[in-house]
Scaffold this active site. Structure first.
Site, short mmCIF file in Angstrom:
data_model
loop_
_atom_site.label_atom_id
_atom_site.label_comp_id
_atom_site.label_asym_id
_atom_site.label_seq_id
_atom_site.Cartn_x
_atom_site.Cartn_y
_atom_site.Cartn_z
N ASP A 83 0.66 -1.13 -0.09
CA ASP A 83 0.03 0.01 0.09
C ASP A 83 0.86 1.21 0.12
O ASP A 83 0.28 2.36 -0.46
CB ASP A 83 -0.88 0.07 1.25
CG ASP A 83 -0.12 0.49 2.47
OD1 ASP A 83 0.69 -0.50 2.99
OD2 ASP A 83 -0.83 1.40 3.12
N ASP A 86 5.63 0.44 3.15
CA ASP A 86 6.02 -0.86 3.78
C ASP A 86 5.81 -2.03 2.94
O ASP A 86 5.57 -2.20 1.68
CB ASP A 86 5.11 -0.93 5.08
CG ASP A 86 3.85 -0.59 4.81
OD1 ASP A 86 3.31 -0.97 3.40
OD2 ASP A 86 2.79 0.00 5.69
N TYR A 231 -5.37 1.04 9.26
CA TYR A 231 -6.71 1.55 8.37
C TYR A 231 -7.90 1.17 9.27
O TYR A 231 -8.49 0.30 9.10
CB TYR A 231 -6.91 0.92 7.18
CG TYR A 231 -5.63 1.46 6.13
CD1 TYR A 231 -5.77 2.64 5.36
CD2 TYR A 231 -4.32 0.67 6.02
CE1 TYR A 231 -4.70 3.02 4.66
CE2 TYR A 231 -3.55 1.02 5.15
CZ TYR A 231 -3.44 2.34 4.43
OH TYR A 231 -2.48 2.77 3.66
N GLU A 469 6.23 9.68 2.62
CA GLU A 469 5.76 8.61 2.28
C GLU A 469 4.69 8.41 1.01
O GLU A 469 3.67 9.08 1.29
CB GLU A 469 5.18 7.53 3.52
CG GLU A 469 5.05 6.26 2.93
CD GLU A 469 4.53 5.12 4.34
OE1 GLU A 469 4.57 3.96 4.32
OE2 GLU A 469 3.92 5.99 5.34
#
Length: 511
Positions: A83, A86, A231, A469
Site C-alpha cells: 500500500d 511498507d 486503516y 511516504e
C-alpha cells in the site's frame, strides 16, 4: 516559476466581492508536461507490485516477492500491491486505489490513449483487481490483509528479503467488514467497465464478483476493524455501500442498485474529503451525474457534492478547507497530498458534469463558481504538486529537476537485489539505510509523497513518513487529476498576486 512571497494566480475579473477565478483555463498557472506526469504516475504502481513480476516489468529495481502469501490457509493471495512504503498488503485501500484508477480510465479514455498509456493503466488496474478476485474465495469470505503491520513496521527490508510474518486477515458472515467488502465491490464493478469491450469474459467475471461482494457487505453489516490501527473506519460503512451501489448501477444498469441509492439517500453526508475511509464524495459525484441525466430523485446527492465544492473552493462563503500561503489545499498534516489529489480528481470530473449538463455553475452563498473556474482551481493544485510552489520543486519523484530523494519506502531506499544480492535484514536495513541521509539508490519514478507542511515548507528526510511516504491511493487519484489536463496548450499566463476582498483595483499598481 519563482516564488517571491505571494500566491500567484490569474486574475480575470475583480469586483468588490473579491477575486474571480479566470474562466479561460489556458490562462491559468504555468503548464507542465502533463503527459510525462501521467506516464510516471502510472509507472509508480509497478514499483508497488507484490508477487511474481512479469517479463514486461519496467521498474527493474524490483523483483519477485511474497510468493507464498495465503499458503497457510490453502489460498493463493500472491500479487496485488504494497500500500505504501511498507510490505503489507491492505485490501481495503488497495481496492480504493483500483476504484480510482478505473474511474480515471472511464472518464478520460481519449486523453490517456493519446499519450499511449491505456495498456499500462489497464495493467495497473488488472494487477489490483486480480488480487481482489483471489481474495474473494467464497460468497461470504474476503481476505482483507496479508502481513502483520506491527511486525512489518519493526523491519526495514526490501520486499524481496521480507521474512516477517505473512499473517492473514479475512472477513466472513460471522466477522463482517462492510467497508472492505463494499469497496471491493466498487473496485471490481468500476474495473468491469474498463474491460468491457476489451476482455468481455474478464469484465463479466469482475461484475459477478462485484455483485456477490456487495450482497455480502449489505446483508452482513458490520464495521471493519481488522486493519486497525493502520486503516480504521471512522466514517462507518454507509459511504462504501452507497459508493459500491453507485458503481454497480453504472456497470450493470440494474435498476435495483439505483433504487438502493435512492431509498438510502438519507445516509449521504456533507463532508470535505474523499479518502480511503470516506467515500461519500465519490458516490455523490457519480449520482449527481445521474441526477442531471434525469433521475431527479437523486437531488440530495447533487446538493451534497455541491456543498463539497463550496467547502474547498477559495472565495466560497462556506469554505472549510484552507489553503497554505502558497495556495495548496490543506486538509491535514499527515500525507496531505492524498486529500489534494482526490479532491482535485472530483473537481475535474464534476466540472465535466456541469459542462455536459449545461449548468451555469455551483452557487456557494453569494459566489457562483462556473465549471471553468472550478477546473482552473483544480489545475492550480496539479501545478503546485508538479513544481509551481514556494519550494520550486516537484512532489512527484522523477518529475522535473528537483524532487524528493529520500522517499520513505523500503524497496526504494535499499540497494536493489540486482546490485546487492546478499540478504539485508531488519536491523541492518534500519541502521544502514533508514537512518542514512543519502538519496535513495532506487528512484521510485512517479511516486507522489505526502507533501509540504502548512507553511509550504518541506524537509527531504526519509524518517518523516508523514511528508515523504507514497501511497497507492494518492497516486491513483493523481492519475485521474493529471489525465484531465492532457492536451492543454502552453500559453504564457498573465500573473498577478493574490488579492483579498478588501483590495481596491487602484491598489494593483502598487503591488
Amino acid at each position: 516559476m519563482g516564488y517571491i512571497g505571494v500566491f500567484w494566480i490569474v486574475i480575470s475579473v475583480i469586483s468588490n466581492k473579491g477575486l474571480a477565478l479566470q474562466d479561460d483555463l489556458s490562462s491559468s498557472a504555468a503548464n507542465y508536461d502533463y503527459k510525462d506526469a501521467l506516464s510516471k504516475a502510472i509507472l509508480f504502481f509497478e514499483g508497488q507490485r507484490s508477487g511474481k513480476l512479469p517479463a514486461n516489468q519496467r521498474a527493474n529495481w524490483r523483483g519477485d516477492s511474497a510468493l507464498s502469501d495465503g499458503m497457510p490457509e490453502g489460498v493463493n493471495l500472491t500479487g496485488g500491491y504494497y500500500d505504501a512504503g511498507d510490505n503489507v498488503k491492505f485490501g481495503w485501500p488497495m481496492a480504493f486505489s483500483v476504484s480510482l484508477l478505473s474511474w480515471a480510465a472511464i472518464e478520460y479514455p481519449k486523453e490517456i490513449s493519446s499519450v499511449n498509456q491505456t495498456r499500462h493503466l489497464r495493467r495497473a488496474i488488472r494487477w489490483g483487481a486480480n488480487f481482489i478476485l483471489r481474495a474473494h474465495t467464497s460468497h461470504t469470505t474476503l481476505y482483507t490483509q496479508v502481513g502483520d503491520g506491527n511486525a512489518d513496521h519493526q523491519c526495514w527490508e526490501r520486499p524481496e528479503d521480507m521474512d516477517t510474518a505473512r499473517s492473514l486477515y479475512k472477513i466472513t458472515a460471522n466477522s463482517p467488514g462492510s467497508e472492505a467488502a463494499a469497496e471491493a465491490a466498487a473496485a471490481l464493478s468500476a474495473a468491469s467497465i474498463v474491460f468491457k469491450g476489451v476482455d468481455c469474459n474478464y469484465s463479466s467475471k469482475l461484475l459477478r464478483h462485484s455483485k456477490s461482494l456487495f450482497e455480502f457487505a449489505d446483508k452482513y453489516r458490520g464495521s471493519y476493524t481488522a486493519s486497525c490501527p493502520f486503516y480504521c473506519s471512522y466514517s462507518g460503512y454507509q459511504d462504501e455501500l452507497l459508493w459500491g451501489a453507485a458503481w454497480l448501477y453504472k456497470a450493470s444498469g440494474d435498476e435495483k442498485y439505483l433504487n438502493y441509492v435512492s431509498s438510502n439517500k438519507g445516509w449521504s453526508q456533507v463532508v470535505n474529503e474523499l479518502s480511503w475511509d470516506n467515500k461519500f464524495v465519490g458516490a455523490q459525484t457519480l449520482l449527481a451525474k445521474e441526477f442531471y441525466g434525469g433521475n431527479k430523485d437523486l437531488e440530495k446527492y447533487k446538493s451534497d457534492i455541491e456543498s463539497f465544492i463550496c467547502a474547498v473552493m477559495p472565495g466560497s462563503s462556506s469554505v472549510q478547507i484552507q489553503t497554505t500561503p502558497g495556495g495548496l489545499l490543506y486538509t491535514r498534516d499527515s500525507s496531505n497530498l492524498q486529500y489534494v489529489s482526490s479532491s482535485v480528481m472530483v473537481l475535474f470530473i464534476y466540472s465535466k458534469t456541469l459542462n455536459a449538463s449545461q449548468i451555469n455553475g455551483v452557487q456557494c452563498g453569494s459566489s457562483n463558481f462556473s465549471a471553468s473556474q472550478i477546473r482552473t482551481f483544480a489545475k492550480s493544485q496539479v501545478d503546485y504538486i508538479l513544481g509551481n510552489n514556494p519550494m520550486n520543486m516537484s512532489y512527484m519523484v522523477g518529475f522535473g529537476n528537483k524532487y524528493p530523494t529520500q522517499v520513505h519506502h523500503r524497496g526504494s531506499s535499499i540497494p536493489s537485489f540486482k546490485v546487492q544480492p546478499e540478504k539485508i535484514g531488519c536491523n541492518d536495513g534500519y541502521s544502514i539505510y533508514y537512518n542514512s541521509n543519502k538519496p535513495n539508490p532506487n528512484i521510485h519514478v512517479g511516486a507522489l509523497v505526502g507533501g509540504p507542511n502548512s507553511n509550504d515548507q518541506f524537509n527531504d528526510a526519509r524518517t518523516d513518513y508523514s511528508h515523504l511516504e507514497p501511497t497507492t491511493y494518492m497516486n491513483a487519484a493523481f492519475v485521474g487529476s493529471v489525465a484531465a489536463l492532457i492536451g492543454d496548450c502552453k500559453e504564457a499566463p498573465l500573473l498577478l498576486p493574490h488579492i483579498n476582498s478588501t483590495t481596491n483595483i487602484a491598489d494593483l499598481s502598487k503591488v
